[in-house]
Design an enzyme around this catalytic site. Structure first.
Site, PDB file in Angstrom:
ATOM      1  N   TYR A  80      14.932   2.092  14.181  1.00 55.61           N
ATOM      2  CA  TYR A  80      15.198   3.222  13.279  1.00 55.61           C
ATOM      3  C   TYR A  80      16.295   2.868  12.285  1.00 55.61           C
ATOM      4  CZ  TYR A  80      16.159   8.040  11.794  1.00 55.61           C
ATOM      5  OH  TYR A  80      16.332   9.187  11.053  1.00 55.61           O
ATOM      6  N   PHE A 132       5.272  10.757 -17.914  1.00 60.83           N
ATOM      7  CA  PHE A 132       4.254  10.803 -16.877  1.00 60.83           C
ATOM      8  C   PHE A 132       4.315  12.199 -16.268  1.00 60.83           C
ATOM      9  CE2 PHE A 132       2.682   9.893 -12.501  1.00 60.83           C
ATOM     10  CZ  PHE A 132       1.386   9.598 -12.879  1.00 60.83           C
ATOM     11  N   THR A 133       3.196  12.665 -15.741  1.00 56.42           N
ATOM     12  CA  THR A 133       3.108  14.073 -15.318  1.00 56.42           C
ATOM     13  C   THR A 133       4.201  14.473 -14.331  1.00 56.42           C
ATOM     14  OG1 THR A 133       1.436  13.297 -13.741  1.00 56.42           O
ATOM     15  CG2 THR A 133       0.644  14.345 -15.764  1.00 56.42           C
ATOM     16  N   ASP A 223      10.926   2.914 -15.266  1.00 54.84           N
ATOM     17  CA  ASP A 223       9.862   3.143 -14.293  1.00 54.84           C
ATOM     18  C   ASP A 223       9.029   1.869 -14.275  1.00 54.84           C
ATOM     19  OD1 ASP A 223       7.564   3.757 -12.902  1.00 54.84           O
ATOM     20  OD2 ASP A 223       7.281   5.724 -13.816  1.00 54.84           O
ATOM     21  N   LYS A 266       1.673   1.001  -6.549  1.00 57.38           N
ATOM     22  CA  LYS A 266       1.209   0.211  -7.685  1.00 57.38           C
ATOM     23  C   LYS A 266       1.866  -1.167  -7.665  1.00 57.38           C
ATOM     24  CE  LYS A 266       0.494   4.299 -10.651  1.00 57.38           C
ATOM     25  NZ  LYS A 266      -0.967   4.203 -10.809  1.00 57.38           N
ATOM     26  N   ARG A 389      -7.016  12.314 -18.139  1.00 60.67           N
ATOM     27  CA  ARG A 389      -5.649  12.144 -18.626  1.00 60.67           C
ATOM     28  C   ARG A 389      -5.590  12.737 -20.027  1.00 60.67           C
ATOM     29  NH1 ARG A 389      -2.055  10.923 -14.601  1.00 60.67           N
ATOM     30  NH2 ARG A 389      -2.839  13.056 -14.571  1.00 60.67           N
ATOM     31  N   PHE A 455      -3.872  19.868 -12.558  1.00 58.83           N
ATOM     32  CA  PHE A 455      -4.960  18.893 -12.526  1.00 58.83           C
ATOM     33  C   PHE A 455      -5.226  18.372 -11.120  1.00 58.83           C
ATOM     34  CE2 PHE A 455      -1.102  16.446 -13.193  1.00 58.83           C
ATOM     35  CZ  PHE A 455      -1.266  15.330 -12.391  1.00 58.83           C
TER      36      PHE A 455
END
Length: 482
Positions: A80, A132-133, A223, A266, A389, A455
């Site tokens: 842990y 970005f959303t 990002d 990603k 998009r 969305f």
């Protein structure tokens, strides 16, 4: 990157890997696809994957792992606290990005949550090349404002410009002058602008943005979720990077930033995320939120097996042959569709092939969500799940007014090392047929519209019986074919 030239006329991307594990796919008949899409409320997010032939919704969390990543998952340290697995990840990130401090999180939007909680205050502004959303949602929920400063050329759907994700330096200086540097929470650069076609950012532009930030005492945040594709484009499109290794380009990028955060779904082809931080005082402000929202500091909501896979995946991202496969497949798909007259975003970017719904179904008004309608039509016609998009991915103003998107895109993601060239060719064929029959496609309207991130789970219906007519035309043209 390995350079392969062909004796024959056709030039195709060549995978520098072999497939050793396969997963069976099924393609439901078109009548079943219409039934499934109707039940899903014409929202591709709500389609059951068992009914999907080619899942091109996203590359997030669905990239194929390497044999080395899978092997690494078997040696994870389950402790842990004080896990050797975490130490290996932390060491790898310091080696690649050169930043002293690291905070783990379960995915990219968790990183955005922590960044917004600590850095964004009511009345502050976050300039960025493009939003970005989830990024925008986290900032606005904290009372901040987003200013989009991508260069004007970045919004041109067809172009030869190699770096359409670059930030306009004049616009950046104007925003800082307008708001005052003390009101700028941070400047954000997305390496590979997701919502405008996965278009990359040049190292030169990032250096110019960094110089402005440092002159004004403003933090620069990157990002890096789509960094792998961006690195490929830096290497192949930017003369100053031609003779640099991928590792050297990565360090030059990181050295210009104060914070680098990413979704490992990603970057690294695993499931998780993290925030690399240059300055101790910023790290200490954020550190307490990880145990509160994510998990202990040595796992941050990730499993230790995923952390081991991520550590290996990050190292593999420094390999030109690994990071070039996705962009090469995307370029093949974009170029072939463009040759056939199907409207796509050019030049090819990262993440996936982006269909320009504004031109594809130019008869559908933005108020009826043309990109959403096209995504629905593509699933019915081909069993391919793409992602809207466009306007559907925006959210209404507080007074209920619709916010029309700059672009109306259907993103067909090409997860790394997942699809074969024959499957890509099938997608091209069905898109070509759909384009030839595009006048059959009409709009969508909401049946159930959530207030936030609509969305993801909103429900829509067609404005007419156009989907039944599309099925009938498919049967007339293809007979009993799936």
């Amino acid at each position: 990157m390995s350079k392969i030239r062909y004796f024959g006329d056709e030039t195709i991307p060549l995978e520098m890997h072999k497939v050793r594990i396969v997963q069976k796919l099924g393609l439901p008949p078109i009548e079943r696809r219409l039934e499934v899409m109707t039940k899903a409320g014409n929202n591709t997010f709500l389609l059951p994957n068992a009914e999907v032939f080619l899942d091109m919704l996203t590359d997030s969390g669905v990239n194929a792992m390497s044999d080395q990543q899978l092997a690494a998952m078997m040696v994870a340290d389950d402790a842990y606290a004080g896990s050797a697995t975490y130490t290996r990840l932390e060491t790898k990130l310091r080696d690649i990005f050169g930043m002293e401090y690291f905070l783990p999180a379960h995915q990219g939007r968790a990183c955005e949550h922590i960044l917004a909680k600590v850095l964004v205050t009511p009345g502050s502004v976050v300039p960025m090349n493009y939003h970005f959303t989830t990024t925008k949602a986290h900032i606005t929920l904290q009372g901040g404002v987003v200013e989009e400063l991508v260069s004007d050329a970045g919004l041109e759907v067809t172009s030869r410009l190699p770096f359409k994700g670059d930030m306009d330096i004049g616009k950046l200086n104007a925003v800082i002058a307008k708001w005052g540097a003390d009101k700028v929470a941070f400047v954000r650069v997305e390496s590979g602008t997701n919502l405008i076609g996965g278009q990359p950012v040049s190292l030169q532009n990032l250096a110019e943005v960094s110089a402005v930030c440092r002159a004004n005492g403003i933090m620069l945040v990157m990002d890096a979720s789509l960094l792998a594709d961006n690195l490929h484009f830096n290497k192949t499109r930017e003369p100053s990077c031609k003779d640099l290794t991928i590792r050297e380009i990565t360090r030059k990028i990181a050295d210009l930033c104060d914070i680098v955060y990413f979704s490992a779904r990603k970057l690294g082809c695993a499931r998780g995320g993290g925030i690399c931080i240059r300055h101790q005082d910023v790290y200490l402000k954020m550190r307490g939120l990880v145990p509160l929202y994510e998990g202990f500091l040595t796992y941050g909501g990730m499993s230790v097996r995923e952390i081991e896979a991520l550590t290996v995946g990050l190292e593999e991202t420094m390999d030109e042959d690994m990071i070039s496969q996705g962009p090469q497949f995307i370029a093949y798909m974009v170029d072939e569709l463009d040759r056939r007259g199907v409207p796509v975003i050019t030049p090819p970017g990262g993440l996936g092939c982006h269909i320009d719904a504004k031109r594809f179904v130019d008869h559908i008004p933005q108020s009826q969500y043309p990109a959403g309608a096209l995504a629905s039509a593509l699933y019915i016609a081909a069993g391919i799940r793409g992602m809207e998009r466009g306007t559907l991915s925006e959210q209404r103003e507080p007074d209920g007014r619709e916010v029309f998107s700059n672009m109306e895109l259907v993103r067909l993601a090409l997860p790394r090392r997942v699809f074969t060239l024959s499957q890509v060719k099938y997608a091209i064929d069905r898109l070509s047929w759909l384009h030839a029959n595009r006048r059959l496609v009409e709009g969508l309207v909401f049946v159930e519209e959530p207030e936030v991130l609509r969305f993801f789970y909103g429900l829509l219906k067609p404005v007419s019986d156009w989907q039944e007519r599309l099925v009938a035309k498919f049967r007339a043209d293809f007979g009993d074919s799936l």
